[in-house]
Structures are given as C-alpha cells and as structure tokens.
Design a protein around this motif. Structure first.
Motif, PDB file in Angstrom:
ATOM      1  N   LEU A  59      56.804  70.463  19.991  1.00 46.38           N
ATOM      2  CA  LEU A  59      55.714  69.497  20.015  1.00 46.38           C
ATOM      3  C   LEU A  59      54.819  69.863  21.190  1.00 46.38           C
ATOM      4  O   LEU A  59      55.307  70.053  22.301  1.00 46.38           O
ATOM      5  CB  LEU A  59      56.224  68.073  20.207  1.00 46.38           C
ATOM      6  N   GLY A  60      53.536  69.978  20.934  1.00 44.60           N
ATOM      7  CA  GLY A  60      52.573  70.203  22.001  1.00 44.60           C
ATOM      8  C   GLY A  60      51.547  69.089  22.010  1.00 44.60           C
ATOM      9  O   GLY A  60      51.072  68.671  20.958  1.00 44.60           O
ATOM     10  N   ARG A  66      43.658  71.867  22.085  1.00 42.22           N
ATOM     11  CA  ARG A  66      44.464  73.091  22.175  1.00 42.22           C
ATOM     12  C   ARG A  66      43.550  74.295  22.260  1.00 42.22           C
ATOM     13  O   ARG A  66      42.631  74.443  21.446  1.00 42.22           O
ATOM     14  CB  ARG A  66      45.372  73.187  20.951  1.00 42.22           C
ATOM     15  N   PRO A  67      43.791  75.174  23.227  1.00 46.80           N
ATOM     16  CA  PRO A  67      42.969  76.384  23.336  1.00 46.80           C
ATOM     17  C   PRO A  67      43.001  77.190  22.035  1.00 46.80           C
ATOM     18  O   PRO A  67      44.061  77.419  21.456  1.00 46.80           O
ATOM     19  CB  PRO A  67      43.636  77.170  24.472  1.00 46.80           C
ATOM     20  N   ALA A  69      41.924  76.261  19.155  1.00 50.35           N
ATOM     21  CA  ALA A  69      41.997  75.421  17.950  1.00 50.35           C
ATOM     22  C   ALA A  69      41.013  74.264  18.118  1.00 50.35           C
ATOM     23  O   ALA A  69      41.168  73.456  19.016  1.00 50.35           O
ATOM     24  CB  ALA A  69      43.412  74.902  17.740  1.00 50.35           C
ATOM     25  N   GLU A  70      40.056  74.182  17.276  1.00 51.77           N
ATOM     26  CA  GLU A  70      38.983  73.184  17.369  1.00 51.77           C
ATOM     27  C   GLU A  70      39.505  71.754  17.230  1.00 51.77           C
ATOM     28  O   GLU A  70      39.944  71.344  16.161  1.00 51.77           O
ATOM     29  CB  GLU A  70      37.946  73.474  16.278  1.00 51.77           C
ATOM     30  N   GLY A  71      39.487  70.981  18.310  1.00 54.35           N
ATOM     31  CA  GLY A  71      39.815  69.573  18.265  1.00 54.35           C
ATOM     32  C   GLY A  71      41.279  69.208  18.074  1.00 54.35           C
ATOM     33  O   GLY A  71      41.606  68.042  17.919  1.00 54.35           O
ATOM     34  N   GLU A  72      42.172  70.186  18.074  1.00 48.11           N
ATOM     35  CA  GLU A  72      43.590  69.895  17.854  1.00 48.11           C
ATOM     36  C   GLU A  72      44.193  69.318  19.128  1.00 48.11           C
ATOM     37  O   GLU A  72      44.146  69.938  20.183  1.00 48.11           O
ATOM     38  CB  GLU A  72      44.324  71.175  17.453  1.00 48.11           C
ATOM     39  N   GLY A  73      44.762  68.119  19.036  1.00 41.88           N
ATOM     40  CA  GLY A  73      45.345  67.466  20.192  1.00 41.88           C
ATOM     41  C   GLY A  73      46.857  67.435  20.186  1.00 41.88           C
ATOM     42  O   GLY A  73      47.490  67.367  21.233  1.00 41.88           O
ATOM     43  N   PHE A  91      47.410  67.191  14.642  1.00 38.21           N
ATOM     44  CA  PHE A  91      46.607  65.981  14.721  1.00 38.21           C
ATOM     45  C   PHE A  91      45.447  66.214  15.673  1.00 38.21           C
ATOM     46  O   PHE A  91      45.575  66.936  16.659  1.00 38.21           O
ATOM     47  CB  PHE A  91      47.442  64.798  15.242  1.00 38.21           C
ATOM     48  N   ASP A  92      44.368  65.549  15.413  1.00 39.22           N
ATOM     49  CA  ASP A  92      43.166  65.591  16.226  1.00 39.22           C
ATOM     50  C   ASP A  92      43.426  64.984  17.607  1.00 39.22           C
ATOM     51  O   ASP A  92      44.352  64.201  17.771  1.00 39.22           O
ATOM     52  CB  ASP A  92      42.108  64.774  15.471  1.00 39.22           C
ATOM     53  N   THR A  93      42.583  65.317  18.577  1.00 38.00           N
ATOM     54  CA  THR A  93      42.722  64.741  19.919  1.00 38.00           C
ATOM     55  C   THR A  93      42.547  63.229  19.920  1.00 38.00           C
ATOM     56  O   THR A  93      43.050  62.548  20.807  1.00 38.00           O
ATOM     57  CB  THR A  93      41.705  65.359  20.905  1.00 38.00           C
TER      58      THR A  93
END
Length: 114
Positions: A59-60, A66-67, A69-73, A91-93
């Motif tokens: 799990l991150g 995420r560097p 990855a567009e908008g990945e939180g 999941f999105d940020t």
C-alpha cells in the motif's frame, strides 16, 4: 393497457444525497496495519509505504500524488503466484480515506495465514 417503457420512480426516490468528498483522515487506512505483520516506511517526500512481511501486499499513500502517475494518491497491489495473477487498485489523491480504508479492510479480510 400495456405498461409504458422505461422505469417508474417517485419524487421521494430522486432526493439529493450528501456525498463525502475530500481526502479525509489517512489514519483510517494506516491504523489497520500491525507492526507484527506489516512494515511501514515514510520516505523523504513524506509518502507512506506499507508492505506485508511476506512482500506480497503493498500500500502506498502519496499525499502530493505518486511520482510518474497523474493524480494517483493511493496504490494497493497484491502480488500473484505462479499461475494466478495479482492485482492493483489505485485511488485519486482526493478519494476519501473512508473509501480507501473500506477497500483495504476487505483486501485484508480476504487474506489468510498459511
């Protein structure tokens, strides 16, 4: 007389809902992991990484995204086995931590010690 096509509803069924928005409290997610079964690392960007002791669950949490990855939180990954593929969930940020926590809880419920 034949019924009209489509579906029928009432005004009451069309009432508005209040939906939880915003990232919420990430501790709802992180509090599900014990030091006995999981490793937790906070890196120099303040991203949080959790992995199972066997290395098959990850799990991150990337509060600023995420560097690469567009908008990945949030990123959840479960490694597969020789003949069964693993899976990944992102999941999105701005996804509510409540939603991520519910997903993590279900993933953990489906695991078992061998």
């Amino acid at each position: 007389m034949s019924p009209s096509p489509g579906f029928s509803t009432t005004i009451g069924a069309l009432r508005l809902r209040e939906w939880q928005l915003g990232p919420g409290q990430p501790t709802l997610v992180m509090d599900q992991f014990s030091a006995q079964d999981f490793n937790l690392v906070v890196d120099d960007r303040a991203d949080v990484h959790v992995n199972s002791k066997d290395g098959r669950f990850y799990l991150g949490w990337f509060p600023l995204g995420r560097p690469g990855a567009e908008g990945e939180g949030w990123k959840i990954a479960v490694t597969g086995k020789a003949k069964v593929r693993g899976y990944q969930i992102s999941f999105d940020t701005e996804t509510s931590a409540d939603v991520v926590a519910a997903t993590v809880a279900r993933v953990l419920e489906t695991s078992r010690l061998v």
